[in-house]
Design an enzyme around this catalytic site. Sequence first.
Site, PDB file in Angstrom:
ATOM      1  N   HIS A  22     -15.182  47.514  -5.403  1.00  0.00           N
ATOM      2  CA  HIS A  22     -15.320  46.053  -5.313  1.00  0.00           C
ATOM      3  C   HIS A  22     -15.589  45.445  -6.701  1.00  0.00           C
ATOM      4  CE1 HIS A  22     -16.891  46.734  -0.958  1.00  0.00           C
ATOM      5  NE2 HIS A  22     -15.677  46.237  -0.863  1.00  0.00           N
ATOM      6  N   LYS A  46     -18.754  41.602  13.998  1.00  0.00           N
ATOM      7  CA  LYS A  46     -18.790  42.950  13.441  1.00  0.00           C
ATOM      8  C   LYS A  46     -20.246  43.295  13.112  1.00  0.00           C
ATOM      9  CE  LYS A  46     -16.465  45.109   9.564  1.00  0.00           C
ATOM     10  NZ  LYS A  46     -15.571  44.819   8.445  1.00  0.00           N
ATOM     11  N   ARG A  95      -5.974  49.134  -1.437  1.00  0.00           N
ATOM     12  CA  ARG A  95      -6.133  50.546  -1.781  1.00  0.00           C
ATOM     13  C   ARG A  95      -4.929  51.376  -1.391  1.00  0.00           C
ATOM     14  NH1 ARG A  95     -11.699  50.706   1.245  1.00  0.00           N
ATOM     15  NH2 ARG A  95     -10.527  49.033   2.197  1.00  0.00           N
ATOM     16  N   SER A 133     -16.795  51.114   1.864  1.00  0.00           N
ATOM     17  CA  SER A 133     -18.190  50.937   2.281  1.00  0.00           C
ATOM     18  C   SER A 133     -18.509  51.901   3.415  1.00  0.00           C
ATOM     19  CB  SER A 133     -18.421  49.500   2.739  1.00  0.00           C
ATOM     20  OG  SER A 133     -18.170  48.607   1.692  1.00  0.00           O
TER      21      SER A 133
HETATM   22  P1  ADP Z   1     -13.611  43.462   4.787  1.00  0.00           P
HETATM   23  O1  ADP Z   1     -14.576  43.666   5.903  1.00  0.00           O
HETATM   24  O2  ADP Z   1     -13.153  42.044   4.628  1.00  0.00           O
HETATM   25  O3  ADP Z   1     -12.465  44.453   4.735  1.00  0.00           O
HETATM   26  P2  ADP Z   1     -14.760  44.866   2.540  1.00  0.00           P
HETATM   27  O4  ADP Z   1     -16.100  44.613   1.969  1.00  0.00           O
HETATM   28  O5  ADP Z   1     -14.536  46.196   3.178  1.00  0.00           O
HETATM   29  O6  ADP Z   1     -14.505  43.666   3.507  1.00  0.00           O
HETATM   30  O7  ADP Z   1     -13.645  44.667   1.430  1.00  0.00           O
HETATM   31  C1  ADP Z   1     -13.482  43.463   0.745  1.00  0.00           C
HETATM   32  C2  ADP Z   1     -12.203  43.518  -0.067  1.00  0.00           C
HETATM   33  O8  ADP Z   1     -12.299  44.519  -1.072  1.00  0.00           O
HETATM   34  C3  ADP Z   1     -10.960  43.882   0.741  1.00  0.00           C
HETATM   35  O9  ADP Z   1      -9.867  43.173   0.211  1.00  0.00           O
HETATM   36  C4  ADP Z   1     -10.793  45.354   0.502  1.00  0.00           C
HETATM   37  O10 ADP Z   1      -9.444  45.766   0.652  1.00  0.00           O
HETATM   38  C5  ADP Z   1     -11.241  45.453  -0.947  1.00  0.00           C
HETATM   39  N1  ADP Z   1     -11.747  46.778  -1.263  1.00  0.00           N
HETATM   40  C6  ADP Z   1     -12.613  47.536  -0.582  1.00  0.00           C
HETATM   41  N2  ADP Z   1     -12.834  48.719  -1.205  1.00  0.00           N
HETATM   42  C7  ADP Z   1     -12.056  48.703  -2.324  1.00  0.00           C
HETATM   43  C8  ADP Z   1     -11.809  49.654  -3.367  1.00  0.00           C
HETATM   44  N3  ADP Z   1     -12.381  50.847  -3.388  1.00  0.00           N
HETATM   45  N4  ADP Z   1     -10.943  49.292  -4.339  1.00  0.00           N
HETATM   46  C9  ADP Z   1     -10.349  48.094  -4.296  1.00  0.00           C
HETATM   47  N5  ADP Z   1     -10.518  47.166  -3.341  1.00  0.00           N
HETATM   48  C10 ADP Z   1     -11.366  47.467  -2.359  1.00  0.00           C
END
Ligand code: ADP
Length: 167
Positions: A22, A46, A95, A133
């Site tokens: 992130h 969620k 990803r 996450s």
């Molecule tokens: P959501 O519940 O909206 O998917 P996340 O917190 O899991 O929220 O992810 C927020 C954003 O960050 C999403 O666009 C996700 O694809 C991106 N993201 C999550 N992990 C990574 C990573 N390791 N590298 C790049 N982008 C990521």
Amino acid sequence: MSEKEEKIAIYPGSFDPVTKGHIDILERASKMFDKVIIAVLKNSSKKSFLPVKDRVELIKQSIKDIKNAEVAFFEGLTVEYARKTGAKFLIRGLRAVSDFEYEMQLSQANMSIAPDIGTVFLITKPKYNFISSGIVKELASYGEDVSKFVPESVVEYFKKQNKKGTI
Ligand code: ADP
């Protein structure tokens, strides 16, 4: 002569918890926009692992070096929150192909209800490709070292929580 409009972007997500993947996306987005707001979704449907207040605080501690980044939480539709803050862009990270299908659908739905707001996709660096996450939560719940995957603030947070036995 009118002043040039500030280019603001929202980086929305659950950030439950924030990871190095992130932060990498945020750093890159912060070079493209005047201001980037990490918008933490306080999701009612969620179930979250960490309370929204902690998710925000952990991000705050990890973005001190990024001068044009801010963090806040929101409820409801992302595009509505974007409008409230004056943002015309949403940032999302990609990803894998598996992310793409969902992200495209989400982006097209947003396009349909809010044509004034665009989505910008940034591809993750290969070294962060597998970090999510969800994986961090799983490892942390077994007391595993997650320092390779998350910023220092999250490592410290888990250490404290583990002592309390709450993870
Ligand atoms: P959501 O519940 O909206 O998917 P996340 O917190 O899991 O929220 O992810 C927020 C954003 O960050 C999403 O666009 C996700 O694809 C991106 N993201 C999550 N992990 C990574 C990573 N390791 N590298 C790049 N982008 C990521």
